[in-house]
Design an enzyme around this catalytic site. Structure first.
Site, PDB file in Angstrom:
ATOM      1  N   MET A 255       0.791  -1.015  -0.225  1.00 12.03           N
ATOM      2  CA  MET A 255      -0.182   0.124   0.253  1.00 12.03           C
ATOM      3  C   MET A 255       0.727   1.456   0.258  1.00 12.03           C
ATOM      4  O   MET A 255       2.381   1.311   0.397  1.00 12.03           O
ATOM      5  CB  MET A 255      -0.611  -0.056   1.609  1.00 12.03           C
ATOM      6  CG  MET A 255      -2.523   0.307   1.075  1.00 12.03           C
ATOM      7  SD  MET A 255      -3.438  -0.188   2.322  1.00 12.03           S
ATOM      8  CE  MET A 255      -2.774  -1.554   3.058  1.00 12.03           C
TER       9      MET A 255
ATOM     10  N   SER B 137     -10.510  -2.932  -2.141  1.00 13.10           N
ATOM     11  CA  SER B 137      -9.497  -3.163  -2.538  1.00 13.10           C
ATOM     12  C   SER B 137      -8.136  -2.498  -1.584  1.00 13.10           C
ATOM     13  O   SER B 137      -8.062  -1.763  -1.309  1.00 13.10           O
ATOM     14  CB  SER B 137      -9.271  -2.592  -4.120  1.00 13.10           C
ATOM     15  OG  SER B 137      -9.315  -1.648  -3.834  1.00 13.10           O
ATOM     16  N   ASP B 138      -6.504  -3.264  -1.902  1.00 16.49           N
ATOM     17  CA  ASP B 138      -5.546  -2.778  -2.111  1.00 16.49           C
ATOM     18  C   ASP B 138      -5.495  -1.448  -2.595  1.00 16.49           C
ATOM     19  O   ASP B 138      -5.940  -0.535  -3.273  1.00 16.49           O
ATOM     20  CB  ASP B 138      -4.478  -3.395  -2.158  1.00 16.49           C
ATOM     21  CG  ASP B 138      -3.507  -3.440  -1.579  1.00 16.49           C
ATOM     22  OD1 ASP B 138      -2.843  -1.948  -0.616  1.00 16.49           O
ATOM     23  OD2 ASP B 138      -2.428  -4.077  -1.471  1.00 16.49           O
ATOM     24  N   CYS B 139      -4.875  -0.654  -2.164  1.00 16.37           N
ATOM     25  CA  CYS B 139      -4.764   1.166  -2.536  1.00 16.37           C
ATOM     26  C   CYS B 139      -4.041   1.137  -3.624  1.00 16.37           C
ATOM     27  O   CYS B 139      -2.951   1.255  -4.416  1.00 16.37           O
ATOM     28  CB  CYS B 139      -3.977   1.829  -1.606  1.00 16.37           C
ATOM     29  SG  CYS B 139      -4.819   1.806   0.159  1.00 16.37           S
TER      30      CYS B 139
END
Ligand code: NAG
Ligand code: NAG
Length: 776
Positions: free
Chosen positions: A1, A293-295
């Site tokens: 992230m 979601s992941d970033c």
């Protein structure tokens, strides 16, 4: 992230900066997020009526929103809806091992200059103490709530990281509870319970998040990065290993969120895979919460992976797959066009919002004044308290692993070792001790300061930084060792060697560190103690085989009180009881396993040695579960079943001899009644009080099943010298004694299973199917 945050469009930054403005004030109570009783707008809004059922309130709110307003709620930097009295909200906060400032939702300063910084997770995992994990979660969420009340943090924390530490090079292995799926699952469930409080009436203290789902454990290796990596994973490994901690996190931890990862699994980005999200997390595990979601991973699957032709398709695919919230601006920018082109329906958007808004309601965010709520009384005086800081010290004590103790060299004595040479690039560090995804610590005790509480110290860094590029300072270090009664070398790694987006290239100590250790050990007048700070394993064969190195301790990244804990162990105020949560491979292992190979099982025909203690049978520097003590423990089985009859359900034709010899499907088994109690007498045969983590492994019947050994349970005990205690380890037959076949189906093999208790003891249990129901 974090890497992609700077790419956010300027409009988001404006909104973000605007919301920061009230954070800079000292101890100003947060304004209500919504449903402010002082705000005339909110009067009469049904979603504000706390007495109504939550789904009615959520439905009412969604029914009032326009499509445009809804879409601006699909992202971490969610916009306010002023006409309904709803403020903006930043979803992204982190609390991996203490409230962290990695996400934009949390800021230190003013009334909250710091928070208790616990050891990095790999260290805490080494304690094998489930109640410690939950207790840390409780303390962290007290501090998080206090900071939320003061307007400096959010209530949604994207922690913990429960990916399997599959490869020793992984830069983020430090964040995880290690390589074993059962250990990782138990860690996840306990830490999440501690954070969330899992209180009455579905209420949440804070919302945790298990990440990164799934098979994500490569950051940047040999030209392959996580944004482009396609993890090829077999059904067997997915069910048997990669998904196990996530399943435990949802089913046992009742986590309020799961984060999908950047990578693809078998050609599909995880955040766009309906099978992984909608069918598995929600369908099979019944997540009560949201999927995030992941970033910028939605942007990544479009921009970097070119998974869809248009951004609208990317938006539609992820929402339809089951994604509820985007960390990043992508869905806010592209969803409206996706809806107008008919790629995704407004109903799908409503479903996503129902999942996120329900979590906000469970957190009390729609109940008006924070101060009037359950945790509303927590404030600055509840952060960095002496009790909290004591727990950080306690966690470090419990996580330290004694790997070698010749002589024995440890513990040192304050009578005989009055002067200690403290040497090495990590001997006087602060931030190195808290690893990554940390915040601002309340304060630090460095190793040098800790040892200084017991003895006069002579300090020499030996190297400038862990890179240790030259040996210019070695002479001074040798001189210090010559003058002292004992020498402590604090060596190892830091975030310059292993970190997010930085996988390691080798397993040896960096630069000239080995040479420093060997030269100092040779010059040392008294015993030489090697202390290793690292997340991942280090091949220290040279030190293990050097008779001049008396003892080796691995301390992971031991947190804000790390130096005090190290000194307490070295001088014997605390008896070490930690055990390695991952295999320590020799450097030569790396040549045989590309980091991109996800397979866990060995393949001798291809020269592939397999991964983790469950499948890799080659030489190790130190094995999984290894850890010594200053005392000795012995075990005896006091009481354990020798025969187990496995009750079958609704099978009809399924229970013929063929299906039985393949093992009974877990889904055909009445699992509820199948927890075995294994009672073991543990005795402390030495002269010092100590704690012992009793690890129980099992192996399936010999024959067609691979001769795997799998951790099935563990229990930690405190034992005074000479005393004995009976310990019960619960073994869940369906979860722990089943094996997964090549189709990903979990089965319980019939026949003789063997339990391995500690290093020395075995116990056999014979399994047979109970066909009683079928015959009748
Ligand atoms: C046993 O049961 C399975 C599953 O119902 C079936 O496919 C198989 O043909 C049966 N075999 C025998 C020998 O009856
Ligand atoms: C486990 O951790 C808790 C919390 O620190 C502690 O009270 C307990 O004594 C530990 N258990 C053992 C056996 O050390």
């Amino acid at each position: 992230m974090a890497n992609y945050y700077h790419d956010f469009s300027s409009i988001f930054l404006v909104v973000f900066l605007f919301s920061v403005s009230f954070w800079s004030n000292d101890v100003v109570a947060r304004q209500p997020f919504a449903c402010d009783p002082k705000n005339g707008v909110t009067r009469g809004l049904r979603f504000c009526k706390a007495t109504l059922p939550m789904h009615v309130r959520v439905g009412d709110l969604i029914g009032r929103l326009t499509l445009q307003e809804k879409i601006r709620l699909l992202v971490n930097n969610a916009a306010g809806v002023p006409r309904l009295g709803i403020q903006g909200y930043e979803w992204w906060s982190e609390a991996l091992h203490g409230v962290s400032n990695v996400g934009p939702g949390t800021k230190f300063g003013g009334a909250f200059p710091g928070a208790t910084s616990f050891p990095q997770v790999i260290t805490t995992a080494a304690s094998f103490n489930e109640s410690l994990w939950e207790e840390i979660g409780r303390v962290v969420s007290d501090e998080a709530r206090a900071m939320y009340n003061g307007g400096q943090a959010g209530l949604t924390y994207w922690s913990p990281n429960v990916n399997i530490f599959r490869d020793p090079r992984w830069g983020r292995g430090q964040e995880t509870p290690g390589e074993d799926p059962i250990l990782a699952g138990k860690y996840a469930a306990n830490y999440v319970r501690g954070l969330q409080g899992n209180g009455a009436g579905n209420r949440l203290k804070v919302a945790a998040c298990c990440k990164h789902y799934t098979a994500y454990d490569l950051d940047n290796w040999n030209g392959v990065d996580r944004f482009h990596f396609n993890a090829r994973v077999s059904k067997q490994d997915l069910e048997d290993t990669y998904n196990v901690p996530f399943k435990a996190c949802v089913l046992e931890g009742k986590v309020a969120s799961v984060m999908c990862s950047y990578n693809q699994v078998n050609g599909i980005p995880t955040c766009a895979d309906p099978n992984l999200l909608k069918n598995t997390i929600r369908g099979q595990w019944h997540l009560n919460g949201y999927i995030v979601s992941d970033c910028d991973s939605v942007g990544v699957l479009y921009d970097s992976q070119h998974y869809t032709k248009t951004p609208e398709e990317a938006a539609a695919d992820t929402i339809k797959a089951g994604l509820d919230l985007d960390c990043g601006p992508f869905l806010a920018v592209h969803t409206e066009a996706a809806v107008s082109r008919g790629l995704v329906s407004e109903i799908d958007v409503n479903n996503a919002l129902a999942n996120t808004i329900t979590v906000q309601m469970r957190l009390g965010m729609f109940d008006g004044e924070p101060s009037a709520q359950l945790f509303g009384n927590l404030g600055p005086e509840n952060v960095c308290t002496p009790t909290h800081q004591q727990l950080a010290l306690e966690a470090a004590h419990q996580g330290i692993v004694l790997l070698q103790n010749r002589g024995p060299s440890l513990p040192l004595s304050t009578r005989r070792h009055r002067t200690v040479a403290v040497i090495g690039p990590n001997s006087d560090v602060t931030e190195t001790m808290i690893g990554n995804y940390a915040g601002v610590a309340c304060g630090y005790t460095t190793p040098l300061q800790g040892i200084g509480r017991y003895a006069r110290t002579i300090h020499q860094a030996g190297c400038t930084g862990v890179a240790c590029n030259d040996n210019q300072l070695f002479g001074a270090a040798e001189a210090a060792a010559r003058q002292a009664d004992a020498t402590v070398l604090v060596m190892g790694l830091d975030q310059s060697i292993e970190a997010e987006f930085r996988d390691r290239t080798g397993l040896l100590l960096p630069g000239h560190q080995q040479e420093l250790v060997s030269r100092v050990a040779k010059a040392s007048r008294g015993p030489t103690i090697l202390v290793l700070m690292s997340g991942g394993p280090i091949d220290v064969s040279f030190a293990k085989n050097d008779p001049r190195v008396g003892a080796i301790l691995w301390v992971g990244y031991p947190g804000q009180a790390g130096g005090a804990a190290i000194a307490d162990v070295i001088f014997g105020t605390k008896n070490p009881g930690g055990k390695l949560p991952m295999t320590w491979y020799p450097q030569s292992y790396l040549a045989k396993v590309p980091m991109t190979s996800m397979g866990l099982r060995s393949d001798p025909t291809k020269g592939y040695p397999g991964r983790t203690y469950r499948f890799y049978k080659g030489p190790v520097v130190f094995p999984f579960g290894y850890g010594l003590s200053y005392t000795r423990f012995s075990h005896k089985v006091a009481q354990a079943p020798t025969r187990v009859s496995v009750p079958l359900v609704n099978l009809g034709a399924a229970a013929n001899s063929t299906t039985l010899s393949n093992g009974v499907r877990v889904t055909h088994t009445d699992c509820n009644s199948l927890t075995l109690g294994v009672h073991i007498d543990v005795e402390n045969n030495g002269h010092m009080d100590g704690t012992h983590s009793l690890l129980v492994f099992s192996s399936p019947p010999i024959g067609k099943w691979a001769a795997e050994k799998q951790l099935v349970g563990f229990q930690k005990v405190n034992l005074a010298a000479g005393s004995r205690q009976r310990v019960r380890v619960g073994v869940h037959v369906c979860n722990h004694l089943s094996i997964v076949d090549q189709f990903g189906i979990r089965r319980i093999p019939m026949g003789q299973h063997t339990l391995h208790i500690g290093d020395d003891l075995k116990h056999s249990i014979s399994f047979e199917a109970d066909l009683g129901e079928i015959k009748s």
